[in-house]
Design an enzyme around this catalytic site. Structure first.
Site, PDB file in Angstrom:
ATOM      1  N   LYS A 174       0.789  -1.234   0.000  1.00  0.00           N
ATOM      2  CA  LYS A 174       0.000   0.000   0.000  1.00  0.00           C
ATOM      3  C   LYS A 174       0.822   1.285   0.000  1.00  0.00           C
ATOM      4  O   LYS A 174       0.334   2.351   0.364  1.00  0.00           O
ATOM      5  CB  LYS A 174      -1.014   0.024   1.167  1.00  0.00           C
ATOM      6  CG  LYS A 174      -1.841  -1.220   1.335  1.00  0.00           C
ATOM      7  CD  LYS A 174      -2.293  -1.848   0.047  1.00  0.00           C
ATOM      8  CE  LYS A 174      -3.296  -1.011  -0.703  1.00  0.00           C
ATOM      9  NZ  LYS A 174      -3.531  -1.586  -2.061  1.00  0.00           N
ATOM     10  N   SER A 175       2.086   1.152  -0.412  1.00  0.00           N
ATOM     11  CA  SER A 175       2.953   2.336  -0.431  1.00  0.00           C
ATOM     12  C   SER A 175       3.097   2.928  -1.825  1.00  0.00           C
ATOM     13  O   SER A 175       3.863   3.881  -2.019  1.00  0.00           O
ATOM     14  CB  SER A 175       4.334   1.960   0.110  1.00  0.00           C
ATOM     15  OG  SER A 175       4.230   1.512   1.433  1.00  0.00           O
ATOM     16  N   ASN A 197       2.113  -0.470  -7.135  1.00  0.00           N
ATOM     17  CA  ASN A 197       1.576  -0.584  -8.495  1.00  0.00           C
ATOM     18  C   ASN A 197       1.831   0.678  -9.305  1.00  0.00           C
ATOM     19  O   ASN A 197       2.010   0.614 -10.524  1.00  0.00           O
ATOM     20  CB  ASN A 197       0.078  -0.910  -8.439  1.00  0.00           C
ATOM     21  CG  ASN A 197      -0.153  -2.352  -8.057  1.00  0.00           C
ATOM     22  OD1 ASN A 197      -0.103  -3.245  -8.895  1.00  0.00           O
ATOM     23  ND2 ASN A 197      -0.362  -2.597  -6.762  1.00  0.00           N
ATOM     24  N   TRP A 199       0.905  -7.998 -13.077  1.00  0.00           N
ATOM     25  CA  TRP A 199       1.611  -9.082 -12.379  1.00  0.00           C
ATOM     26  C   TRP A 199       2.360 -10.001 -13.339  1.00  0.00           C
ATOM     27  O   TRP A 199       3.129 -10.843 -12.897  1.00  0.00           O
ATOM     28  CB  TRP A 199       0.667  -9.870 -11.459  1.00  0.00           C
ATOM     29  CG  TRP A 199      -0.602 -10.339 -12.098  1.00  0.00           C
ATOM     30  CD1 TRP A 199      -0.792 -11.488 -12.797  1.00  0.00           C
ATOM     31  CD2 TRP A 199      -1.875  -9.669 -12.064  1.00  0.00           C
ATOM     32  NE1 TRP A 199      -2.092 -11.564 -13.221  1.00  0.00           N
ATOM     33  CE2 TRP A 199      -2.780 -10.470 -12.778  1.00  0.00           C
ATOM     34  CE3 TRP A 199      -2.329  -8.467 -11.508  1.00  0.00           C
ATOM     35  CZ2 TRP A 199      -4.123 -10.109 -12.950  1.00  0.00           C
ATOM     36  CZ3 TRP A 199      -3.665  -8.119 -11.678  1.00  0.00           C
ATOM     37  CH2 TRP A 199      -4.538  -8.932 -12.389  1.00  0.00           C
ATOM     38  N   HIS A 204       7.292  -7.210  -1.978  1.00  0.00           N
ATOM     39  CA  HIS A 204       6.933  -6.540  -0.723  1.00  0.00           C
ATOM     40  C   HIS A 204       7.744  -7.094   0.447  1.00  0.00           C
ATOM     41  O   HIS A 204       7.531  -6.673   1.574  1.00  0.00           O
ATOM     42  CB  HIS A 204       5.468  -6.816  -0.381  1.00  0.00           C
ATOM     43  CG  HIS A 204       4.450  -6.124  -1.223  1.00  0.00           C
ATOM     44  ND1 HIS A 204       4.491  -4.785  -1.508  1.00  0.00           N
ATOM     45  CD2 HIS A 204       3.310  -6.590  -1.794  1.00  0.00           C
ATOM     46  CE1 HIS A 204       3.427  -4.468  -2.233  1.00  0.00           C
ATOM     47  NE2 HIS A 204       2.705  -5.544  -2.423  1.00  0.00           N
ATOM     48  N   SER A 234      -4.998   2.948   3.666  1.00  0.00           N
ATOM     49  CA  SER A 234      -5.116   2.255   2.382  1.00  0.00           C
ATOM     50  C   SER A 234      -5.188   0.736   2.609  1.00  0.00           C
ATOM     51  O   SER A 234      -6.002   0.030   1.998  1.00  0.00           O
ATOM     52  CB  SER A 234      -3.916   2.629   1.508  1.00  0.00           C
ATOM     53  OG  SER A 234      -3.997   2.017   0.260  1.00  0.00           O
ATOM     54  N   PHE A 292      -3.019   9.056 -12.055  1.00  0.00           N
ATOM     55  CA  PHE A 292      -4.044   8.288 -11.328  1.00  0.00           C
ATOM     56  C   PHE A 292      -5.196   7.918 -12.268  1.00  0.00           C
ATOM     57  O   PHE A 292      -5.610   6.766 -12.331  1.00  0.00           O
ATOM     58  CB  PHE A 292      -4.553   9.121 -10.139  1.00  0.00           C
ATOM     59  CG  PHE A 292      -5.511   8.383  -9.246  1.00  0.00           C
ATOM     60  CD1 PHE A 292      -5.050   7.457  -8.321  1.00  0.00           C
ATOM     61  CD2 PHE A 292      -6.875   8.619  -9.327  1.00  0.00           C
ATOM     62  CE1 PHE A 292      -5.937   6.766  -7.489  1.00  0.00           C
ATOM     63  CE2 PHE A 292      -7.763   7.945  -8.504  1.00  0.00           C
ATOM     64  CZ  PHE A 292      -7.301   7.015  -7.580  1.00  0.00           C
TER      65      PHE A 292
END
Ligand code: A3P
Length: 286
Positions: A45-46, A49, A73, A100, A130, A221
Site C-alpha cells: 500500500k505504499s 503498483n 503481475w 513486498h 489504504s 491516477f
C-alpha cells in the site's frame, strides 16, 4: 467474509492463497537475481503498483502499448508469490520484478549482483488507511475488524509482510549503495515528472522530454484507473470483491486525517518515534 488463516515464514505473516513456504524458501535461497533486473520494492500500500506502471513505461520509453496489453503481475511479477516466482523465471531479461518482502527475506543472490532496487515509501498513516480498505476487498486477507483493531495490528507488525517499521529500517540500510534508490509516494504526487527524471537517471535510461511527458501522462491516477491491465479489475472475484472497492481508491496524501481520531494519531506518533529512533533520514511526513 470467510475466515482466513495466514501462513508464517521466518516470523512474517503471508496470505494463504498463492503463497507457500516452499515458494518463499525458493525465492529467498535459490532464486537468482540477475545484474540487469530492476526491482520495485515497497511495503504493501505504499505505491507499488504506481511504481510498476512508471517503470514499465520507462522501459518502453513512454510507449503505453505494453502497459496497456500485459497485466501488471505478468510485466513485473511479485517474486514471493507462487505464480509470480514462476513468471519471473520465465520472463526474458532485462526483467522488472516486484516485491513486498522485508530485506531479510529478499533473495540472497541479490547481494552478489548489480541489480537495481527502487524502494518506495509512504506516510505510514496513509499506508494504514489504504491497507485497511484493501483488506476489506481482498478475500485472501483477514477481515481487518474496526480501524482501531487494525491500527493495533499494523503498529505491532501483526499484518502480512510484518512490521512497517522493520521494513523501512531493513531496506533503508542500503541507503548510499549505488544500486539502491529510494523515493516517497508524497514526492511522486508532488512532482511526478521530476521523480521520473530522477528514476531514469538512476537506471541510466535516457528518455527525451516527450517520452518523459508520456510516462507522466500514462502513470497518472486517472490513466491508471482506466487501464484494466493495471487497475486490478482483472483479479478474479474469488480474490477480490470488486463491488466493495478498488485498488486505485483515492490516490492522495493525508487521507489519514479523515480516519484517525486525535487519540489514535497521538498513539501512532508515539509508536512511530519509538521505532524510528536512530534513523538518519527525514521523510516528508516527519
Ligand atoms: P489509496 O488506497 O490511498 O488510494 P499499492 O500499489 O502499494 O498497493 O498501493 C496502492 C495505493 O497507491 C492506493 O492508495 C492507490 O490509490 C495508490 N495509487 C496507485 N496508483 C496511483 C497513481 N497513479 N497516483 C496516485 N496514487 C496511486
Amino acid at each position: 467474509m470467510a475466515s482466513v488463516e495466514y501462513i508464517t515464514y521466518k516470523g512474517i505473516l503471508f496470505p494463504p492463497k498463492d503463497y507457500s513456504l516452499e515458494t518463499l524458501n525458493q525465492m529467498e535461497n535459490e532464486f537468482q537475481i540477475l545484474d540487469d533486473d530492476i526491482i520495485n520494492v515497497a511495503s504493501p500500500k505504499s505505491g507499488t503498483n504506481w511504481m510498476s506502471e512508471i517503470l514499465g513505461l520507462i522501459s518502453q520509453k513512454g510507449d503505453p502499448t505494453w502497459t496497456h496489453s500485459t497485466l501488471v503481475w505478468d510485466r513485473s511479477p511479485w517474486i514471493e508469490t507462487n505464480g509470480g516466482l514462476q513468471r519471473a523465471l520465465k520472463n526474458p531479461p532485462p526483467r522488472l520484478l516486484n516485491s513486498h518482502v522485508p530485506f531479510q527475506l529478499f533473495p540472497k543472490s541479490f547481494l552478489q549482483t548489480k541489480a537495481k532496487v527502487i524502494y518506495t515509501l509512504r506516510n505510514p498513516k496513509d499506508v494504514l488507511v489504504s491497507f485497511y480498505h484493501f483488506s476489506m476487498i481482498i478475500q485472501t486477507l483477514k477481515d481487518p475488524g474496526s480501524l482501531e483493531e487494525f491500527l493495533d495490528k499494523f503498529l505491532s507488525g501483526n499484518v502480512i509482510y510484518g512490521s512497517w517499521f522493520d521494513h523501512v529500517k531493513g531496506w533503508m540500510e542500503l541507503k548510499g549503495s549505488p544500486n539502491f534508490f529510494y523515493i516517497t509516494y508524497e514526492e511522486l504526487l508532488q512532482d511526478l515528472r521530476g521523480c521520473v527524471e530522477k528514476i531514469c537517471h538512476f537506471l541510466g535510461k535516457e528518455l527525451s522530454s516527450q517520452q518523459i511527458d508520456s510516462v507522466v501522462e500514462y502513470a497518472s491516477f486517472q490513466k491508471m484507473k482506466d487501464n484494466k491491465m493495471s487497475n486490478f479489475s482483472q483479479v478474479p472475484d474469488h480474490f477480490m470483491d470488486h463491488k466493495k472497492g478498488k485498488l486505485l481508491r483515492k490516490g492522495i496524501s493525508g487521507d489519514w486525517k479523515n480516519h484517525l481520531t486525535e487519540a489514535q494519531n497521538e498513539h501512532f506518533d508515539r509508536v512511530y518515534w519509538e521505532n524510528m529512533q536512530g534513523m538518519n533520514t527525514t521523510f516528508p511526513w516527519d
